[in-house]
Design a protein around this motif. Structure first.
Motif, PDB file in Angstrom:
ATOM      1  N   GLY A 172     109.721  52.112   0.009  1.00 39.13           N
ATOM      2  CA  GLY A 172     109.352  53.493  -0.253  1.00 39.13           C
ATOM      3  C   GLY A 172     110.149  54.184  -1.325  1.00 39.13           C
ATOM      4  N   LYS A 173     111.063  53.465  -1.995  1.00 40.94           N
ATOM      5  CA  LYS A 173     111.917  54.092  -3.010  1.00 40.94           C
ATOM      6  C   LYS A 173     112.078  53.234  -4.261  1.00 40.94           C
ATOM      7  N   THR A 174     111.189  52.266  -4.445  1.00 44.22           N
ATOM      8  CA  THR A 174     111.309  51.346  -5.572  1.00 44.22           C
ATOM      9  C   THR A 174     109.977  51.232  -6.301  1.00 44.22           C
ATOM     10  N   ALA A 175     110.031  51.331  -7.637  1.00 43.09           N
ATOM     11  CA  ALA A 175     108.830  51.151  -8.457  1.00 43.09           C
ATOM     12  C   ALA A 175     108.433  49.677  -8.445  1.00 43.09           C
ATOM     13  N   ILE A 176     107.142  49.417  -8.609  1.00 47.04           N
ATOM     14  CA  ILE A 176     106.674  48.029  -8.672  1.00 47.04           C
ATOM     15  C   ILE A 176     107.181  47.390  -9.959  1.00 47.04           C
ATOM     16  N   GLY A 177     107.167  46.059  -9.991  1.00 48.72           N
ATOM     17  CA  GLY A 177     107.681  45.329 -11.143  1.00 48.72           C
ATOM     18  C   GLY A 177     106.760  45.402 -12.348  1.00 48.72           C
ATOM     19  N   TRP A 178     107.326  45.073 -13.519  1.00 47.96           N
ATOM     20  CA  TRP A 178     106.526  44.994 -14.740  1.00 47.96           C
ATOM     21  C   TRP A 178     105.492  43.897 -14.577  1.00 47.96           C
ATOM     22  N   GLY A 179     104.386  44.037 -15.250  1.00 46.42           N
ATOM     23  CA  GLY A 179     103.368  43.004 -15.199  1.00 46.42           C
ATOM     24  C   GLY A 179     101.980  43.561 -15.403  1.00 46.42           C
ATOM     25  N   MET A 180     101.002  42.674 -15.254  1.00 45.39           N
ATOM     26  CA  MET A 180      99.595  43.019 -15.398  1.00 45.39           C
ATOM     27  C   MET A 180      98.951  42.910 -14.021  1.00 45.39           C
ATOM     28  N   TYR A 181      98.226  43.952 -13.633  1.00 44.99           N
ATOM     29  CA  TYR A 181      97.610  43.997 -12.319  1.00 44.99           C
ATOM     30  C   TYR A 181      96.141  44.368 -12.445  1.00 44.99           C
ATOM     31  N   LYS A 182      95.313  43.742 -11.640  1.00 44.74           N
ATOM     32  CA  LYS A 182      93.900  44.098 -11.569  1.00 44.74           C
ATOM     33  C   LYS A 182      93.806  45.442 -10.856  1.00 44.74           C
ATOM     34  N   LEU A 183      92.825  46.243 -11.258  1.00 47.25           N
ATOM     35  CA  LEU A 183      92.696  47.611 -10.770  1.00 47.25           C
ATOM     36  C   LEU A 183      91.268  47.839 -10.287  1.00 47.25           C
ATOM     37  N   ILE A 184      91.140  48.347  -9.061  1.00 46.31           N
ATOM     38  CA  ILE A 184      89.834  48.700  -8.509  1.00 46.31           C
ATOM     39  C   ILE A 184      89.919  50.103  -7.915  1.00 46.31           C
ATOM     40  N   VAL A 185      88.788  50.655  -7.554  1.00 46.78           N
ATOM     41  CA  VAL A 185      88.757  51.907  -6.791  1.00 46.78           C
ATOM     42  C   VAL A 185      88.236  51.563  -5.409  1.00 46.78           C
ATOM     43  N   SER A 186      88.967  51.991  -4.383  1.00 50.27           N
ATOM     44  CA  SER A 186      88.539  51.739  -3.005  1.00 50.27           C
ATOM     45  C   SER A 186      88.944  52.914  -2.125  1.00 50.27           C
ATOM     46  N   MET A 187      88.408  52.920  -0.931  1.00 54.31           N
ATOM     47  CA  MET A 187      88.712  53.989   0.024  1.00 54.31           C
ATOM     48  C   MET A 187      90.132  53.837   0.538  1.00 54.31           C
ATOM     49  N   SER A 188      90.901  54.904   0.441  1.00 56.51           N
ATOM     50  CA  SER A 188      92.268  54.916   0.964  1.00 56.51           C
ATOM     51  C   SER A 188      92.240  55.445   2.395  1.00 56.51           C
ATOM     52  N   ASN A 189      92.711  54.636   3.337  1.00 57.22           N
ATOM     53  CA  ASN A 189      92.790  55.090   4.720  1.00 57.22           C
ATOM     54  C   ASN A 189      93.780  56.234   4.858  1.00 57.22           C
ATOM     55  N   ARG A 190      94.858  56.187   4.092  1.00 55.86           N
ATOM     56  CA  ARG A 190      95.891  57.226   4.177  1.00 55.86           C
ATOM     57  C   ARG A 190      95.391  58.568   3.637  1.00 55.86           C
ATOM     58  N   PHE A 191      94.766  58.548   2.455  1.00 52.00           N
ATOM     59  CA  PHE A 191      94.336  59.789   1.802  1.00 52.00           C
ATOM     60  C   PHE A 191      92.895  60.185   2.135  1.00 52.00           C
ATOM     61  N   LYS A 192      92.152  59.267   2.782  1.00 50.22           N
ATOM     62  CA  LYS A 192      90.767  59.538   3.198  1.00 50.22           C
ATOM     63  C   LYS A 192      89.851  59.858   2.019  1.00 50.22           C
ATOM     64  N   LYS A 193      90.079  59.189   0.900  1.00 55.61           N
ATOM     65  CA  LYS A 193      89.206  59.328  -0.261  1.00 55.61           C
ATOM     66  C   LYS A 193      89.363  58.105  -1.154  1.00 55.61           C
ATOM     67  N   ARG A 194      88.448  57.950  -2.103  1.00 56.86           N
ATOM     68  CA  ARG A 194      88.505  56.839  -3.047  1.00 56.86           C
ATOM     69  C   ARG A 194      89.640  57.076  -4.033  1.00 56.86           C
ATOM     70  N   LEU A 195      90.450  56.032  -4.229  1.00 54.43           N
ATOM     71  CA  LEU A 195      91.570  56.085  -5.171  1.00 54.43           C
ATOM     72  C   LEU A 195      91.732  54.728  -5.836  1.00 54.43           C
ATOM     73  N   PRO A 196      92.289  54.703  -7.055  1.00 52.80           N
ATOM     74  CA  PRO A 196      92.584  53.416  -7.701  1.00 52.80           C
ATOM     75  C   PRO A 196      93.630  52.637  -6.904  1.00 52.80           C
ATOM     76  N   LEU A 197      93.414  51.318  -6.816  1.00 56.29           N
ATOM     77  CA  LEU A 197      94.293  50.411  -6.087  1.00 56.29           C
ATOM     78  C   LEU A 197      94.681  49.252  -6.996  1.00 56.29           C
ATOM     79  N   LEU A 198      95.980  48.958  -7.096  1.00 59.17           N
ATOM     80  CA  LEU A 198      96.467  47.806  -7.845  1.00 59.17           C
ATOM     81  C   LEU A 198      96.475  46.610  -6.911  1.00 59.17           C
ATOM     82  N   LEU A 199      95.927  45.491  -7.383  1.00 58.27           N
ATOM     83  CA  LEU A 199      95.808  44.289  -6.557  1.00 58.27           C
ATOM     84  C   LEU A 199      96.908  43.288  -6.861  1.00 58.27           C
ATOM     85  N   ASP A 200      97.293  42.529  -5.830  1.00 58.36           N
ATOM     86  CA  ASP A 200      98.219  41.402  -5.951  1.00 58.36           C
ATOM     87  C   ASP A 200      99.557  41.782  -6.584  1.00 58.36           C
TER      88      ASP A 200
END
Length: 166
Positions: free
Chosen positions: A79-107
């Protein structure tokens, strides 16, 4: 000010769903680039760009918005660290936490549920990427229009969507 891929000048705030058809080219993969600044002791600022691989000039890199993330660390602190450098696939999906569609980084190695969403300071990130139209002394502001604009860009893309973080 940002320059769109069709040569028009616009502000971050004008990157609306209506203007996105002229930004994403048909049949093109969509690639975002997040360029980070050095971390402070509380957060990491950055700038998010839309890249167009079909353009071979500086116009290929269009500024979208400011970003805010947790601190970059060699050892992850939950909860206090940024993700590492790199290339990530990006989709939009429903967020259970926010209860709305948001971009999600995969893998993302050692992380789960990394999203692009709104927030104002490092207490809102929890490993995610916050986006906004402007910087503040303690973070960013103007988040909602940028989240909607990024969702619109991903939704309009006809190929693979990725984000490169460096």
């Amino acid at each position: 000010m940002i320059k769109t891929l069709n040569g028009r000048i616009a502000t971050c705030e004008s990157l609306t769903v209506q203007s996105q058809k002229s930004i994403i080219q048909r049949g093109c993969d969509m690639k975002l680039l997040l360029e980070r600044e050095p971390s402070t002791d509380k957060f990491t600022r950055g700038r998010l760009y839309l890249l167009n691989p079909k353009i071979k000039t500086s116009d290929a890199k269009m500024f979208i918005c400011h970003t805010l993330e947790d601190v970059q660390r060699d050892v992850k602190i939950a909860g206090k660290t940024a993700i590492g450098w790199g290339m990530y696939k990006l989709i939009v999906s429903m967020s259970n936490r926010f209860k709305k569609r948001l971009p999600l980084l995969l893998d993302v190695p050692n992380f789960a549920g990394v999203r692009i969403h709104g927030g104002n300071d490092e207490t809102d990130t929890e490993g995610c990427i916050l986006v906004g139209t402007r910087k503040t002394a303690t973070g960013i502001a103007g988040c909602a229009p940028m989240v909607e604009a990024i969702i619109g860009l991903i939704d309009k893309a006809e190929g693979i969507c990725t984000i490169e973080i460096r």
